[in-house]
Design a protein around this motif. Structure first.
Motif, PDB file in Angstrom:
ATOM      1  N   THR A 255      29.546  19.631 109.794  1.00 35.66           N
ATOM      2  CA  THR A 255      30.703  20.314 110.386  1.00 35.66           C
ATOM      3  C   THR A 255      31.657  20.728 109.279  1.00 35.66           C
ATOM      4  O   THR A 255      31.645  20.155 108.193  1.00 35.66           O
ATOM      5  N   ASN A 256      32.474  21.731 109.561  1.00 33.79           N
ATOM      6  CA  ASN A 256      33.613  22.020 108.687  1.00 33.79           C
ATOM      7  C   ASN A 256      34.891  22.141 109.509  1.00 33.79           C
ATOM      8  O   ASN A 256      35.912  22.592 109.007  1.00 33.79           O
ATOM      9  N   THR A 257      34.823  21.715 110.774  1.00 29.46           N
ATOM     10  CA  THR A 257      36.012  21.770 111.637  1.00 29.46           C
ATOM     11  C   THR A 257      36.247  20.482 112.417  1.00 29.46           C
ATOM     12  O   THR A 257      37.397  20.093 112.623  1.00 29.46           O
ATOM     13  N   SER A 258      35.198  19.803 112.862  1.00 28.28           N
ATOM     14  CA  SER A 258      35.338  18.708 113.826  1.00 28.28           C
ATOM     15  C   SER A 258      35.482  17.356 113.131  1.00 28.28           C
ATOM     16  O   SER A 258      34.544  16.551 113.082  1.00 28.28           O
ATOM     17  N   TYR A 259      36.650  17.111 112.565  1.00 33.28           N
ATOM     18  CA  TYR A 259      36.947  15.816 111.978  1.00 33.28           C
ATOM     19  C   TYR A 259      38.454  15.586 112.067  1.00 33.28           C
ATOM     20  O   TYR A 259      39.219  16.519 112.328  1.00 33.28           O
ATOM     21  N   ALA A 260      38.882  14.339 111.866  1.00 31.54           N
ATOM     22  CA  ALA A 260      40.312  14.033 111.908  1.00 31.54           C
ATOM     23  C   ALA A 260      40.971  14.631 110.678  1.00 31.54           C
ATOM     24  O   ALA A 260      40.597  14.304 109.554  1.00 31.54           O
ATOM     25  N   LYS A 261      41.957  15.499 110.876  1.00 29.44           N
ATOM     26  CA  LYS A 261      42.543  16.208 109.740  1.00 29.44           C
ATOM     27  C   LYS A 261      43.919  16.755 110.095  1.00 29.44           C
ATOM     28  O   LYS A 261      44.288  16.877 111.268  1.00 29.44           O
ATOM     29  N   THR A 262      44.657  17.101 109.075  1.00 35.73           N
ATOM     30  CA  THR A 262      45.821  17.956 109.197  1.00 35.73           C
ATOM     31  C   THR A 262      45.960  18.678 107.870  1.00 35.73           C
ATOM     32  O   THR A 262      45.208  18.426 106.929  1.00 35.73           O
ATOM     33  N   ASN A 263      46.913  19.596 107.779  1.00 35.17           N
ATOM     34  CA  ASN A 263      47.030  20.379 106.561  1.00 35.17           C
ATOM     35  C   ASN A 263      48.491  20.695 106.279  1.00 35.17           C
ATOM     36  O   ASN A 263      49.345  20.617 107.161  1.00 35.17           O
ATOM     37  N   LYS A 264      48.741  21.061 105.032  1.00 38.28           N
ATOM     38  CA  LYS A 264      50.064  21.522 104.630  1.00 38.28           C
ATOM     39  C   LYS A 264      49.902  22.738 103.738  1.00 38.28           C
ATOM     40  O   LYS A 264      49.061  22.741 102.818  1.00 38.28           O
ATOM     41  N   ILE A 265      50.686  23.761 104.007  1.00 40.17           N
ATOM     42  CA  ILE A 265      50.694  24.957 103.172  1.00 40.17           C
ATOM     43  C   ILE A 265      51.763  24.795 102.093  1.00 40.17           C
ATOM     44  O   ILE A 265      52.896  24.398 102.379  1.00 40.17           O
ATOM     45  N   HIS A 266      51.394  25.080 100.858  1.00 43.07           N
ATOM     46  CA  HIS A 266      52.336  25.023  99.741  1.00 43.07           C
ATOM     47  C   HIS A 266      52.578  26.459  99.263  1.00 43.07           C
ATOM     48  O   HIS A 266      51.638  27.120  98.807  1.00 43.07           O
ATOM     49  N   HIS A 267      53.792  26.932  99.380  1.00 48.73           N
ATOM     50  CA  HIS A 267      54.153  28.260  98.869  1.00 48.73           C
ATOM     51  C   HIS A 267      54.783  28.076  97.488  1.00 48.73           C
ATOM     52  O   HIS A 267      55.797  27.395  97.353  1.00 48.73           O
ATOM     53  N   GLN A 268      54.161  28.674  96.481  1.00 42.95           N
ATOM     54  CA  GLN A 268      54.701  28.561  95.120  1.00 42.95           C
ATOM     55  C   GLN A 268      55.267  29.905  94.684  1.00 42.95           C
ATOM     56  O   GLN A 268      54.562  30.911  94.693  1.00 42.95           O
ATOM     57  N   SER A 269      56.524  29.911  94.287  1.00 40.01           N
ATOM     58  CA  SER A 269      57.200  31.153  93.928  1.00 40.01           C
ATOM     59  C   SER A 269      57.592  31.127  92.457  1.00 40.01           C
ATOM     60  O   SER A 269      57.617  30.066  91.832  1.00 40.01           O
ATOM     61  N   PRO A 270      57.911  32.301  91.879  1.00 36.78           N
ATOM     62  CA  PRO A 270      58.448  32.304  90.515  1.00 36.78           C
ATOM     63  C   PRO A 270      59.772  31.558  90.480  1.00 36.78           C
ATOM     64  O   PRO A 270      60.429  31.356  91.496  1.00 36.78           O
ATOM     65  N   LYS A 271      60.178  31.141  89.307  1.00 39.74           N
ATOM     66  CA  LYS A 271      61.460  30.457  89.175  1.00 39.74           C
ATOM     67  C   LYS A 271      62.578  31.371  89.660  1.00 39.74           C
ATOM     68  O   LYS A 271      62.681  32.528  89.242  1.00 39.74           O
ATOM     69  N   ALA A 272      63.354  30.894  90.598  1.00 42.64           N
ATOM     70  CA  ALA A 272      64.407  31.724  91.181  1.00 42.64           C
ATOM     71  C   ALA A 272      65.422  32.134  90.126  1.00 42.64           C
ATOM     72  O   ALA A 272      65.849  31.322  89.309  1.00 42.64           O
TER      73      ALA A 272
END
Length: 457
Positions: A255-272
């Motif tokens: 499988t690549n979907t049916s398992y216990a999981k969660t996710n986090k998106i990391h947005h990386q930007s240039p130095k403000a």
């Protein structure tokens, strides 16, 4: 008389099924603590603390050993790993079902390896290389290698009983500009045992990760060590995909979907450039981002758990007239960061996750701004969302300068499939055969019933 016999037989079968399933197996679920783990932007070099919650969701009494997870191992798979890094040093706390602390926070050192990973998506989602971080707690305690009876319990044991949960606190560092996604899951053991040779002793298992001690369904009272069924191995060389386990067995399922999981998106930007970015404190930064995705269910909504991004689509940020590039329409009031440009290609030519794009506007002066995001479609795809998103509006005051974020500007597609094909004659016998068989069975049963009635009479 016959009805009474059928009723008694039904009760017996129901009791047998109930007896076979009295032993509940543990199950896992994973969440992020939203107070410190929400999707956000980091500038290059900045850190953030992420708190992940791993739950034992077994619906059994807390004293049930058969529903307790032992040799706890939790993992993070980082996609686009050149853009973020995670400190190997982490902290873990184990909580009672009511949220109170059972095992106070203790440090644990993880491991890092590079591995193949098939991200959630359609059946043809390609494998990719990820950084895989794993933190393992080891045996229940320094003096107890296996928790096999509830009388062994003391509050300091590093196990997860039914309804208990652990929190993993990690530190993430932004290493480059672009987007990354971290997937969190219970790490699966890579040991394998065939039916009839399941281990009864913990010493028989070399790769001890997320195990439980229980009898199997059925009359056999022997207790075995079994793997947590929805724990996950990111890539199984034999299956060419990740694997989980069938419940109460060592049988692996791809499988690549049916398992216990969660996710986090990391947005990386240039130095403000505003505020703490070392530039003019009276200018701001605007980030406008999204993803071009393969819309498997054609609902126009991006589901990160099942749908993957598509690279190579041209995306342009326009001003309010829907035809002039944003930096040209607002010439002298803002600039497009050289790290991305305008237009960009979804996936940003390998610098971002599949399908992801981002516009970073810097040196933004005070004023009101309106933008539209427009995508140029390619042949062979059918859209499931509008090809233009907007208006996206910002009121910038620059007192002092700050960062503005607007994400979720997503474009969906399905692969175009023309209507048509080759007409072939229908096989009427094949179509009618199920009905013929059904009618025949009804006739046989009816005949048997009539004969039985005659004999009884």
């Amino acid at each position: 008389m016959l009805r009474n016999k059928i009723f008694i037989l039904s009760i017996f079968i129901a009791l047998l099924l109930l007896i076979q399933n009295v032993n509940a197996a543990p199950s896992g679920s994973i969440d992020l603590d939203p107070s410190i783990s929400a999707d956000n932007f980091l500038s290059v070099g900045e850190d953030e603390v992420v708190l992940i919650i791993f739950n034992n969701t077994a619906g059994a009494p807390i004293t049930d050993v058969a529903s307790t997870i032992q040799y706890l191992s939790v993992s993070v798979a980082v996609r686009n790993p050149t853009l973020i890094s995670i400190a190997l040093g982490a902290d873990i706390t184990i909580h009672n079902p009511d949220g109170s602390v059972r095992v106070t926070s203790f440090p644990v050192t993880g491991t890092l390896e590079s591995t193949l990973f098939v991200p959630p998506g359609g059946p043809s989602t390609p494998e990719e290389t990820v950084d895989l971080y794993t933190w393992s707690l080891g045996p229940p305690s320094g003096t107890l290698s296996a928790y096999t009876d509830s009388s062994q319990f003391v509050s300091t044991l590093k196990i997860l009983r039914p309804a208990e949960y652990l929190t993993l606190s990690i530190t993430v560092t932004c290493a480059g500009v672009g987007d990354s996604v971290s997937w969190f899951f219970f790490r699966a053991t890579e040991d394998a045992f065939s039916s009839g040779s399941y281990p009864t002793a913990i010493t028989a298992i070399s790769d001890k990760k997320n195990l439980y001690y229980s009898k199997l369904p059925g009359p056999d009272a022997t207790k075995y060590w079994l793997p947590l069924h929805n724990s996950y191995d990111p890539y199984d060389i034999d299956l060419l995909k990740g694997h989980v386990f069938d419940q109460n067995t060592w049988t692996r399922s791809a499988t690549n979907t049916s398992y216990a999981k969660t996710n986090k998106i990391h947005h990386q930007s240039p130095k403000a450039n505003g505020n703490n970015g070392g530039g003019d404190p009276l200018t701001s930064v605007i980030h406008i981002c999204g993803i071009k995705f393969l819309d498997l269910n054609r609902d126009g909504i991006y589901n990160i758990n099942t749908e993957n991004g598509i690279n190579g689509f041209e995306i342009t940020l326009l001003g309010p007239d829907l035809k002039t590039k944003a930096e040209e329409f607002y010439s002298g009031s803002l600039q497009i960061s050289e790290a991305h440009g305008n237009p960009v290609m979804s996936g940003e030519e390998g610098k971002a996750l599949p399908g992801v794009y981002c516009f970073n506007l810097i040196n933004v002066k005070a004023g009101t701004y309106t933008f539209y995001v427009e995508i140029k479609e390619s042949e062979g795809y059918k859209t499931t969302t509008p090809t233009s998103i907007g208006p996206i509006m910002f009121q910038v005051d620059n007192d002092p300068g700050i960062e503005f974020f607007n994400v979720g500007n997503n474009f969906g597609n399905t692969i175009y499939q023309p209507v048509g094909g080759i007409i072939t004659p229908a096989n009427r016998v094949a179509i009618l055969m199920p009905f013929i068989v059904f009618i025949g069975l009804v006739g046989i049963v009816s005949s048997i019933f009539v004969l039985w009635r005659r004999r009884r009479d």
